[in-house]
Write an enzyme that holds these catalytic residues in place. Sequence first.
Site, PDB file in Angstrom:
ATOM      1  N   SER A   1       0.825  -1.203   0.000  1.00 39.95           N
ATOM      2  CA  SER A   1       0.000   0.000   0.000  1.00 39.95           C
ATOM      3  C   SER A   1       0.860   1.254   0.000  1.00 39.95           C
ATOM      4  O   SER A   1       2.091   1.194   0.092  1.00 39.95           O
ATOM      5  CB  SER A   1      -0.920   0.014   1.231  1.00 39.95           C
TER       6      SER A   1
ATOM      7  N   SER B   1       0.694   3.671   2.284  1.00 37.39           N
ATOM      8  CA  SER B   1       0.624   4.312   3.599  1.00 37.39           C
ATOM      9  C   SER B   1       1.970   4.771   4.121  1.00 37.39           C
ATOM     10  O   SER B   1       2.026   5.600   5.036  1.00 37.39           O
ATOM     11  CB  SER B   1      -0.019   3.361   4.613  1.00 37.39           C
TER      12      SER B   1
ATOM     13  N   LYS C   1       4.478   0.192   9.787  1.00 42.36           N
ATOM     14  CA  LYS C   1       4.308   1.599  10.163  1.00 42.36           C
ATOM     15  C   LYS C   1       5.561   2.070  10.884  1.00 42.36           C
ATOM     16  O   LYS C   1       6.494   1.302  11.126  1.00 42.36           O
ATOM     17  CB  LYS C   1       3.097   1.785  11.085  1.00 42.36           C
TER      18      LYS C   1
ATOM     19  N   SER D   1      -3.282   6.631   5.744  1.00 40.33           N
ATOM     20  CA  SER D   1      -2.737   5.543   6.545  1.00 40.33           C
ATOM     21  C   SER D   1      -3.708   5.154   7.646  1.00 40.33           C
ATOM     22  O   SER D   1      -4.100   5.981   8.470  1.00 40.33           O
ATOM     23  CB  SER D   1      -1.390   5.965   7.165  1.00 40.33           C
TER      24      SER D   1
END
Length: 299
Positions: free
Chosen positions: A89, A91, A146, A247
């Site tokens: 992704s 994010s 993350k 995100s």
Amino acid sequence: MANTFSIILVLATIFTGIIWALDKFLWAPKRQLKIAAAAEKAGGQVDAEVLARVAPQPSWVESASSMFPVIALIMIFRSFIYEPFQIPSKSMLPTLYVGDFILVQKFAYGLRDPVFDHKFLNTGEPKRGDVIVFRYPPNPKIDYIKRVVGLPGDMVRYSADKQLCIQPQGTSVCKPVKLTDMKDSDFTQGMARLIEFNEHLGDVNHHILINPLRRDNRMAYVPRPGIGEWVVPKGEYFVMGDNRDNSADSRYWGFVPEANLVGKAVAIWMSFDFDRKPDSLLPSWIPTGVRFDRIGSIK
């Protein structure tokens, strides 16, 4: 519980290991006795190649025995040293692109058994600014990536004007995280061109993206709806994506327990470009090129 591939890898290592051990310490000596007896009976008139046919090693035993060290090495490397992951992704833009293949350091935050995922050796803890892979708390079957923003005991505040503020445990002041070098990025979200900042998060300097047209009022998760302020519990971490307005992170679903940590993302070992023209006939899963310039360490 570890993922299915890890369990299969462990079972394959055990199975081939048992076959290797049985052959080395039980079956092979018996074959050698038969060969020695045949050699004695032949009186030295038969060469070694012919004698080997007296008690041949079964092909399936040979295959399993030769596979054992390879599978065991892969299992050890993947379970305790490094494991590859793919970024699915946007994010973590601009730090990580879709199509980046990363190496995750499995021993950064402790060694865990590959089946039940229980930590048996503590080797460290996440630091502010680390890029980590973890099992998504609402659905542990999914891996997320993350950046660590809040440590246990921190108070984290994220205001409507996109300002991140952190008050470490034992302090009385919430210090805004410094942002410098603002510039227009090459990335867009909808009709908006994203703004890129250099964020100084602890000892880590990295880039983030902000959508200047988005005002997000959905930041908080239960039990603090509508309030962009969180106190990180003991043994848990507050994480955010570098692409701040694209995100799904701790602002929406909560904290990451220590038990969910997989490891620290340390390097990009390959990067494929999947961007294509609208009229392209290529399937979406086929890359259009290799981004060699992206191979290297992660900041």
